[in-house]
Design a protein around this motif. Structure first.
Motif, mmCIF file in Angstrom:
data_model
loop_
_atom_site.group_PDB
_atom_site.id
_atom_site.type_symbol
_atom_site.label_atom_id
_atom_site.label_comp_id
_atom_site.label_asym_id
_atom_site.label_seq_id
_atom_site.Cartn_x
_atom_site.Cartn_y
_atom_site.Cartn_z
ATOM 1 N N LEU A 62 0.847 -1.193 0.000
ATOM 2 C CA LEU A 62 0.000 0.000 0.000
ATOM 3 C C LEU A 62 0.880 1.239 0.000
ATOM 4 N N GLU A 63 0.668 2.113 -0.961
ATOM 5 C CA GLU A 63 1.338 3.409 -0.989
ATOM 6 C C GLU A 63 0.281 4.466 -0.743
ATOM 7 N N ALA A 64 0.556 5.365 0.209
ATOM 8 C CA ALA A 64 -0.412 6.398 0.588
ATOM 9 C C ALA A 64 -0.427 7.524 -0.435
ATOM 10 N N GLU A 68 -5.044 12.594 -1.168
ATOM 11 C CA GLU A 68 -6.297 12.041 -0.646
ATOM 12 C C GLU A 68 -6.016 11.185 0.583
ATOM 13 N N PRO A 69 -6.173 11.751 1.779
ATOM 14 C CA PRO A 69 -5.915 10.977 3.007
ATOM 15 C C PRO A 69 -6.796 9.725 3.080
ATOM 16 N N GLY A 70 -6.238 8.651 3.611
ATOM 17 C CA GLY A 70 -7.004 7.415 3.776
ATOM 18 C C GLY A 70 -7.134 6.619 2.502
ATOM 19 N N SER A 71 -6.248 6.878 1.531
ATOM 20 C CA SER A 71 -6.315 6.145 0.274
ATOM 21 C C SER A 71 -4.940 6.136 -0.383
ATOM 22 N N GLY A 72 -4.848 5.456 -1.529
ATOM 23 C CA GLY A 72 -3.595 5.397 -2.260
ATOM 24 C C GLY A 72 -3.628 4.317 -3.313
#
Length: 163
Positions: A62-64, A68-72
């Motif tokens: 997972l890359e942030a 968009e906080p809380g996603s990636g």
């Protein structure tokens, strides 16, 4: 009563007192991975996860997203293919897409989960493969897992490396 008999009685009573609590889903998860998370941030979840149990050999990264906080973005290796696509892809595939955290609610039974959306291979639609994972945290460890039998430690689980 002898000292040995008292010790055995105390141990049996302690084990029996756990039975009602040990049957709840959150207790089964807590016993092997930590507590189910009500919420999580990109910073807490970003990283590479390695599979354990039925997920042995699976990798999820997972890359942030900074915007968009809380996603990636997500990249998977050896991810289980949905039943519909096994004839084309085999039992597992390598792919990529996006991820987002769906925060838990105010109820004690509403926990956060990770939602995955695959753009490669292009043929997947939501629900065509494993695309929702629950989150557990505890003792400095973070796990993502597929909920199955609520009374046992989840068989398909991924552990954040370095955590």
């Amino acid at each position: 009563m002898s000292r040995a008999r008292l010790t055995v009685t105390a141990v049996v009573l302690a084990l029996l007192s756990c039975l009602p609590a040990c049957s709840s889903a959150s207790t089964a998860v807590e016993g092997c991975m930590g507590k189910q998370a009500v919420g999580a941030t990109s910073g807490e979840l970003a990283g590479t996860y390695r599979g354990e149990g039925d997920a042995e050999g699976v990798t999820l990264t997972l890359e942030a997203s900074e915007s968009e906080p809380g996603s990636g973005t997500v990249t998977v290796h050896d991810w289980p293919a949905g039943d519909w696509y096994r004839s084309e892809l085999g039992a597992a595939f390598d792919g990529s897409g996006t991820w987002s955290v769906v925060q838990g609610g105010t109820s004690a039974t509403e926990y956060a989960h990770l939602s995955l959306s695959f753009s490669a291979p292009e043929r997947f639609l939501d629900g065509d493969t494993l695309d929702s994972l629950s989150i557990a945290e505890g003792d400095g460890r973070t796990y993502l897992y597929a909920e199955d039998d609520p009374d046992v430690c989840p068989a398909f689980r991924l552990r954040l490396q370095g955590g």
